[in-house]
Design a protein around this motif. Structure first.
Motif, PDB file in Angstrom:
ATOM      1  N   ASP A   1      -5.546  -1.124  -5.018  1.00  0.00           N
ATOM      2  CA  ASP A   1      -4.991  -1.683  -3.785  1.00  0.00           C
ATOM      3  C   ASP A   1      -5.946  -2.746  -3.239  1.00  0.00           C
ATOM      4  O   ASP A   1      -6.938  -2.418  -2.609  1.00  0.00           O
ATOM      5  CB  ASP A   1      -4.774  -0.564  -2.766  1.00  0.00           C
ATOM      6  CG  ASP A   1      -3.939  -1.037  -1.584  1.00  0.00           C
ATOM      7  OD1 ASP A   1      -3.652  -2.251  -1.505  1.00  0.00           O
ATOM      8  OD2 ASP A   1      -3.577  -0.190  -0.752  1.00  0.00           O
ATOM      9  N   GLU A   2      -5.633  -4.000  -3.477  1.00  0.00           N
ATOM     10  CA  GLU A   2      -6.478  -5.115  -3.042  1.00  0.00           C
ATOM     11  C   GLU A   2      -7.934  -4.864  -3.390  1.00  0.00           C
ATOM     12  O   GLU A   2      -8.825  -4.993  -2.547  1.00  0.00           O
ATOM     13  CB  GLU A   2      -6.313  -5.355  -1.535  1.00  0.00           C
ATOM     14  CG  GLU A   2      -4.846  -5.452  -1.169  1.00  0.00           C
ATOM     15  CD  GLU A   2      -4.583  -6.369   0.004  1.00  0.00           C
ATOM     16  OE1 GLU A   2      -5.472  -7.141   0.366  1.00  0.00           O
ATOM     17  OE2 GLU A   2      -3.468  -6.320   0.529  1.00  0.00           O
TER      18      GLU A   2
ATOM     19  N   SER B   1       0.833  -1.209   0.000  1.00  0.00           N
ATOM     20  CA  SER B   1       0.000   0.000   0.000  1.00  0.00           C
ATOM     21  C   SER B   1       0.863   1.251   0.000  1.00  0.00           C
ATOM     22  O   SER B   1       0.535   2.254  -0.640  1.00  0.00           O
ATOM     23  CB  SER B   1      -0.915   0.021   1.220  1.00  0.00           C
ATOM     24  OG  SER B   1      -1.829  -1.039   1.164  1.00  0.00           O
TER      25      SER B   1
ATOM     26  N   GLN C   1      -7.978   0.035  -0.509  1.00  0.00           N
ATOM     27  CA  GLN C   1      -8.111  -1.230   0.223  1.00  0.00           C
ATOM     28  C   GLN C   1      -9.345  -1.214   1.132  1.00  0.00           C
ATOM     29  O   GLN C   1     -10.102  -2.158   1.165  1.00  0.00           O
ATOM     30  CB  GLN C   1      -6.836  -1.458   1.038  1.00  0.00           C
ATOM     31  CG  GLN C   1      -6.718  -2.831   1.629  1.00  0.00           C
ATOM     32  CD  GLN C   1      -5.318  -3.096   2.189  1.00  0.00           C
ATOM     33  OE1 GLN C   1      -4.424  -2.247   2.134  1.00  0.00           O
ATOM     34  NE2 GLN C   1      -5.114  -4.269   2.720  1.00  0.00           N
TER      35      GLN C   1
HETATM   36 MG    MG Z   1      -2.171  -2.665   2.122  1.00  0.00          MG
END
Ligand code: MG
Ligand code: ATP
Lengths: 279, 398
Positions: B188-189, B67, B112
């Protein structure tokens, strides 16, 4: 201790205040401005006949404070009681003072809070001042208020502002600082300017917290009315103050009750606006 | 020119990063530095470049700096050292205005934890980027609505984030980034909160979108299968460092160290490797040139029981089997076509092994790998697939 000369703190402050009072060019217009605000509110409330104003206030509480029947009935009865007891005029004056103090507190306090939230240095500098403002006995503010603004409604408002503004500043700062980092980042990641971030994200996110601060500010301003009546701020406070002077328990109680009713209405209204659902 | 170029990028969180940098240069580990200076190394001297149109996947365990790295790419975090170029522009040299322009027009991000605005409707959330870009109301609504449709949330525009499930919120975050229609997507994810079914759907959607729009995507994930499925190239991070960058096959076949090897040991290789990776050079019979005798001799020499038959230009015609060819020889016939079986198992070069297994077990013949013009480019035999699945090195076309 007796052979140590006390610091001439009082003299210094007197001198400072003396010097400040010379600044008529500041305080003159300021007095006028605050005076206009108060009479503006008074004039506005005066437009409506009491019965209509009463209904409007009942309607507003019903609308903004969650449409609670019980509360609405209470407000209706409370306002009828105030009218019946002959405190209607005083109540309007009190409302004018409190709302003026509230508006000034918001107009100064919210930007201060925003400024504080943007820099830890500013926060560090302002916080002790706020603590000081809040711990100082409210009574003390009457002295400079009188020194700069004389006697009457205006110094009453000024003292109320000093006493009541800190929660608005604190809660604005707190509300903005509490916004989760990722939400701030989301707004930045799409290329928001500082102002866009503030108005589109931070203030809406902090709204509930800021309104809680404003609610406290209004309540504190209302709590100043009796104290402010000592320097000539008319209204319900004066009625209480005179009753105390005449040892008139019954009259004092009546006026006190009127203040409580106004307090409940203002409290529920400001809370209701703060909690009002999105849209 | 690379779309995103990263050089020696380092981020140290904490009060006195300069001391931490010195220690980093002395080769001290993240833990040692934390102990000595109280600083956390987020990203440690990473360099790489992402090409236009590529899906660049970043993988690594929790806390490995994924991240942080992605936030350095759009400068949500200022680097301690090193630089990031986007389309040749150095982000560090950019003033606020330039940076905002890049963020508005070139890169958007999926977060995320979603990062949705709770007081805005779903549609207004999705429209945020467009609003900042300064689009007209109509246009904005239209584009936001399209993006919502794309992630399968068309009917939810008037709801609020807290009325949606986590997976749905995540898709709103995705729609918000897609709506902005930037060249670069930082994700991010982005699929982590989705259930397996929708997750696969979203992966397909992303690949499809990628096929149409040729975005440049930096995609972070914890999930190796996802990484292998989506990534043109994969980066593995550990303690803020890049341990390996490579194509999915690279990473599986030649893990740079034990850490990577551990990472990939449980992966379903049959979903990653393609026919191209396991095929051998084909022995073929050229029709109208080679007769049955040549066929028999060739099979004997190679020790195989069947042979693919092609035209002179290697267009695949079919297959012949040893027993039938030897019958032909006994009969003294030259007519190979009479024993030619045209129904043969074929796959393309990019077919994954998993989809070939059935073909291989079904008939006892190797599978032919053909190109778009039906020309044979290789054959796949059972043995090489077994070897591959068991993790052994397979030599490609010799
Ligand atoms: Mg992360
Ligand atoms: N704002 C911050 N302040 C201090 N340290 C931070 C900060 N953000 C991240 N870190 C540290 O940097 C390191 C990398 O964190 P990062 O969030 O990039 O990891 P990650 O790979 O994204 O992990 P995850 O898979 O759990 O999301 C961690 O050790 C973390 O503690």
């Amino acid at each position: 201790m007796s052979n140590i000369t006390p610091l001439p703190l009082a003299d210094w402050i007197d001198a400072f205040v003396e010097w400040l009072t010379q600044a008529e060019f500041i305080f003159g217009p300021l007095t006028d401005f605050i005076g206009y605000l108060i009479s503006g509110f008074e004039w506005f409330f005066g437009i409506f006949p009491p019965w209509l104003l009463l209904l409007i206030m009942v309607g507003l509480t019903f609308w903004f404070a969650g449409r609670k029947i019980g509360l609405t009935v209470f407000v209706l009865l409370g306002l009828l009681l105030i009218w019946n007891l002959g405190y209607w005029e005083d109540m309007v004056l009190t409302l004018a003072i409190v709302l003026t103090a509230g508006v000034i507190s918001i107009v100064i306090g919210v930007p201060m809070g925003i400024w504080m939230s943007r820099s830890s240095a500013v926060e560090g500098a302002i916080k002790p001042v706020l603590d000081f403002m809040q711990t100082m006995p409210a009574f003390v503010y009457l002295i400079p208020a009188v020194a700069f603004f004389g006697i009457g409604m205006v110094p009453g408002v000024v003292a109320s502002v000093i006493f009541a503004m800190p929660p608005t500043i604190r809660f604005t700062n707190l509300g903005i600082r509490q916004v989760p980092t990722e939400i701030i980042e989301a707004s930045e990641a799409f290329g928001s300017t500082g102002n866009q971030k503030l108005f589109k994200v931070q203030l809406p996110m902090a709204k509930t917290t800021i309104m809680a601060g404003i609610n406290q500010t209004i309540m504190l301003a209302l709590s100043m009315v009796v104290i402010a009546s000592m320097i000539g701020a008319d209204g319900l406070g004066t009625a209480v103050y005179f009753a105390v002077g005449r040892n008139d328990v019954g009259g004092g109680f009546e006026a006190g009750l009127a203040i409580v009713i106004v307090a409940i209405i203002l409290d529920r209204l400001t809370q209701g606006i703060g909690a009002s659902k999105r849209k | 020119m690379a779309k995103i170029q990263v050089e020696d990028l380092t981020k140290v969180f904490g009060k006195r990063p300069s001391r931490a940098i010195k220690l980093l240069e002395q080769g001290k580990s993240k833990d040692e530095i934390l102990e000595e200076t109280g600083c956390t190394v987020g990203v440690n001297r990473t360099s790489f470049s992402v090409e236009a149109g590529e899906i660049f996947v970043i993988m690594g365990l929790s806390g490995s700096g994924k991240s942080t790295l992605v936030r350095l790419l759009n400068r949500l975090i200022d680097p301690t050292e090193g630089s990031v170029w986007v389309d040749g522009d150095d982000l560090a040299r950019m003033d606020d205005k330039g940076l905002r322009k890049i963020r508005r027009e070139k890169m958007s991000m999926v977060f995320q934890q979603f990062g949705l605005f709770p007081f805005r409707t779903i549609l207004d959330n999705v429209a945020y980027g467009l609003e900042i870009q300064g689009l007209e109301e109509e246009e904005k609504k239209k584009k936001a609505d399209e993006a919502l449709q794309l992630v399968g949330l068309g009917g939810y525009g008037n709801m609020y984030p807290d009325e949606l499930s986590g997976g749905m919120q995540q898709r709103v975050g995705l729609a918000r980034a897609l709506a902005a229609d930037t060249d670069i997507l930082l994700m991010d994810e982005a699929f982590s909160a989705l259930d397996p079914l929708i997750r696969k759907e979203m992966q397909d959607e992303l690949l499809e979108l990628q096929g149409r729009m040729k975005k440049t995507i930096v995609f972070i994930t914890h999930d190796l299968d996802e990484a292998l499925r989506l990534g043109d190239r994969i980066t593995i991070m550990k303690d803020g460092r890049i341990v390996q960058i490579g194509t999915p096959e690279d990473i599986l076949q030649h893990p740079a160290d034990d850490y990577v090897a551990k990472f990939v040991e449980d992966v379903d290789r049959s979903k990653v490797f393609t026919a191209e990776a396991v095929m051998k050079r084909p022995e073929v019979l050229t029709i109208d040139k080679d007769g049955p005798r040549v066929a028999l001799q060739r099979m004997k020499k190679e020790g195989i029981s069947s042979l693919y038959v092609t035209n002179k230009d290697r267009t695949l015609l079919g297959i012949v089997h040893a027993d039938e060819v030897s019958d032909l020889v006994e009969q003294g016939s030259e007519d190979i076509r009479s024993v030619l079986h045209e129904d043969v198992p074929t796959v393309q070069k990019d077919t994954v092994v998993k989809e070939m297994i059935e073909l291989l077990t079904y008939k006892n013949t190797p599978v032919a790998v053909i190109d778009e013009e039906n020309k044979i480019v290789g054959i796949v035999v059972r043995g090489s697939v077994m070897a591959l699945l068991s993790g052994k090195e397979v030599s490609a076309v010799e």
